[in-house]
Write a protein that holds these residues in place. Structure first.
Motif, PDB file in Angstrom:
ATOM      1  N   LYS A   1       0.850  -1.129   0.125  1.00  0.00           N
ATOM      2  CA  LYS A   1       0.273  -0.265   0.030  1.00  0.00           C
ATOM      3  C   LYS A   1       0.903   1.263   0.029  1.00  0.00           C
TER       4      LYS A   1
ATOM      5  N   TYR B   1       1.212   5.301  -0.342  1.00  0.00           N
ATOM      6  CA  TYR B   1       0.426   6.548  -0.324  1.00  0.00           C
ATOM      7  C   TYR B   1       1.155   7.623  -1.169  1.00  0.00           C
TER       8      TYR B   1
ATOM      9  N   ARG C   1       1.442  11.737 -10.190  1.00  0.00           N
ATOM     10  CA  ARG C   1       0.828  10.513  -9.430  1.00  0.00           C
ATOM     11  C   ARG C   1       0.545   9.464 -10.578  1.00  0.00           C
TER      12      ARG C   1
ATOM     13  N   GLU D   1      -1.316  -0.927  -4.231  1.00  0.00           N
ATOM     14  CA  GLU D   1      -2.422  -0.429  -4.238  1.00  0.00           C
ATOM     15  C   GLU D   1      -2.123   1.058  -3.804  1.00  0.00           C
TER      16      GLU D   1
ATOM     17  N   SER E   1      -2.871   5.237  -2.834  1.00  0.00           N
ATOM     18  CA  SER E   1      -3.982   6.223  -2.513  1.00  0.00           C
ATOM     19  C   SER E   1      -3.226   7.352  -2.364  1.00  0.00           C
ATOM     20  N   SER E   2      -4.111   8.480  -2.129  1.00  0.00           N
ATOM     21  CA  SER E   2      -3.678   9.814  -1.950  1.00  0.00           C
ATOM     22  C   SER E   2      -4.673  10.655  -1.528  1.00  0.00           C
TER      23      SER E   2
ATOM     24  N   ARG F   1      -9.024  11.431   6.248  1.00  0.00           N
ATOM     25  CA  ARG F   1      -8.435  10.737   4.990  1.00  0.00           C
ATOM     26  C   ARG F   1      -7.100  10.630   4.864  1.00  0.00           C
ATOM     27  N   THR F   2      -6.281  11.764   5.036  1.00  0.00           N
ATOM     28  CA  THR F   2      -4.852  11.566   5.115  1.00  0.00           C
ATOM     29  C   THR F   2      -4.416  10.931   6.407  1.00  0.00           C
TER      30      THR F   2
ATOM     31  N   GLN G   1      -5.278   7.259   5.710  1.00  0.00           N
ATOM     32  CA  GLN G   1      -4.364   6.521   4.643  1.00  0.00           C
ATOM     33  C   GLN G   1      -2.820   6.310   5.014  1.00  0.00           C
TER      34      GLN G   1
ATOM     35  N   CYS H   1      -0.677   2.541   5.041  1.00  0.00           N
ATOM     36  CA  CYS H   1       0.325   2.546   3.906  1.00  0.00           C
ATOM     37  C   CYS H   1       1.416   1.610   4.519  1.00  0.00           C
TER      38      CYS H   1
END
Length: 147
Positions: free
Chosen positions: A4, A6, A16, A31, A33-34, A69-70, A73, A77
């Motif tokens: 994972k 980030y 990205r 996987e 995420s951001s 969210r940040t 995640q 990660c």
């Protein structure tokens, strides 16, 4: 192992997408995420909580909503890539790097050579400093190797 990763920092270029596309083409088990990368949406994240006349309080509420969210995640990660762009100073990216360091999460910085000095502490805690998305992908390829 599936990773994972980030992707943190600068939102005004397609770095990205470059990393995600190249990692996918290489078949890497990652996987991504951001944070929300729509600048206007990010700035307005707290607006649902009520109108503010003072910009400080609007930003304060939006920062807290974005942090849900940040923070989640980053905690989940395995690795973060933290991008510092040329156009804006990304204080949020520096904050994310510091959060990773505090959590013991490895991170890679991505920035040009001309901002090495102001990022010396951030780079000092990073596991790698890269200058291009291609270099990031090469590091990801290496860490995803089976043998």
């Amino acid at each position: 192992m599936s990773w994972k990763v980030y992707l943190s920092g600068e939102i005004h270029t397609d770095w990205r997408e470059q990393i995600i596309k190249a990692a996918g083409a290489a078949g890497l088990p990652i996987e991504f995420s951001s944070a929300v990368t729509d600048h206007d949406a990010s700035d307005a994240a707290g607006d649902v909580l009520g109108d503010e006349q003072n910009g400080f309080w609007r930003d304060h509420k939006s920062a807290k909503v974005n942090a849900i969210r940040t923070k989640t995640q980053l905690e989940q990660c395995d690795l973060a890539v933290v991008r510092f762009g040329d156009k804006y100073k990304q204080w949020n990216a520096a904050f994310d790097a510091g959060f990773c360091a505090a959590l013991g999460k490895p991170y890679i910085t991505l920035h040009s050579e001309d901002i090495i000095h102001p990022l010396k502490e951030v780079d000092g805690a990073a596991m790698a400093w890269t200058q291009t998305p291609e270099q990031v992908v090469e590091v990801l390829k290496y860490i995803c190797r089976e043998k």
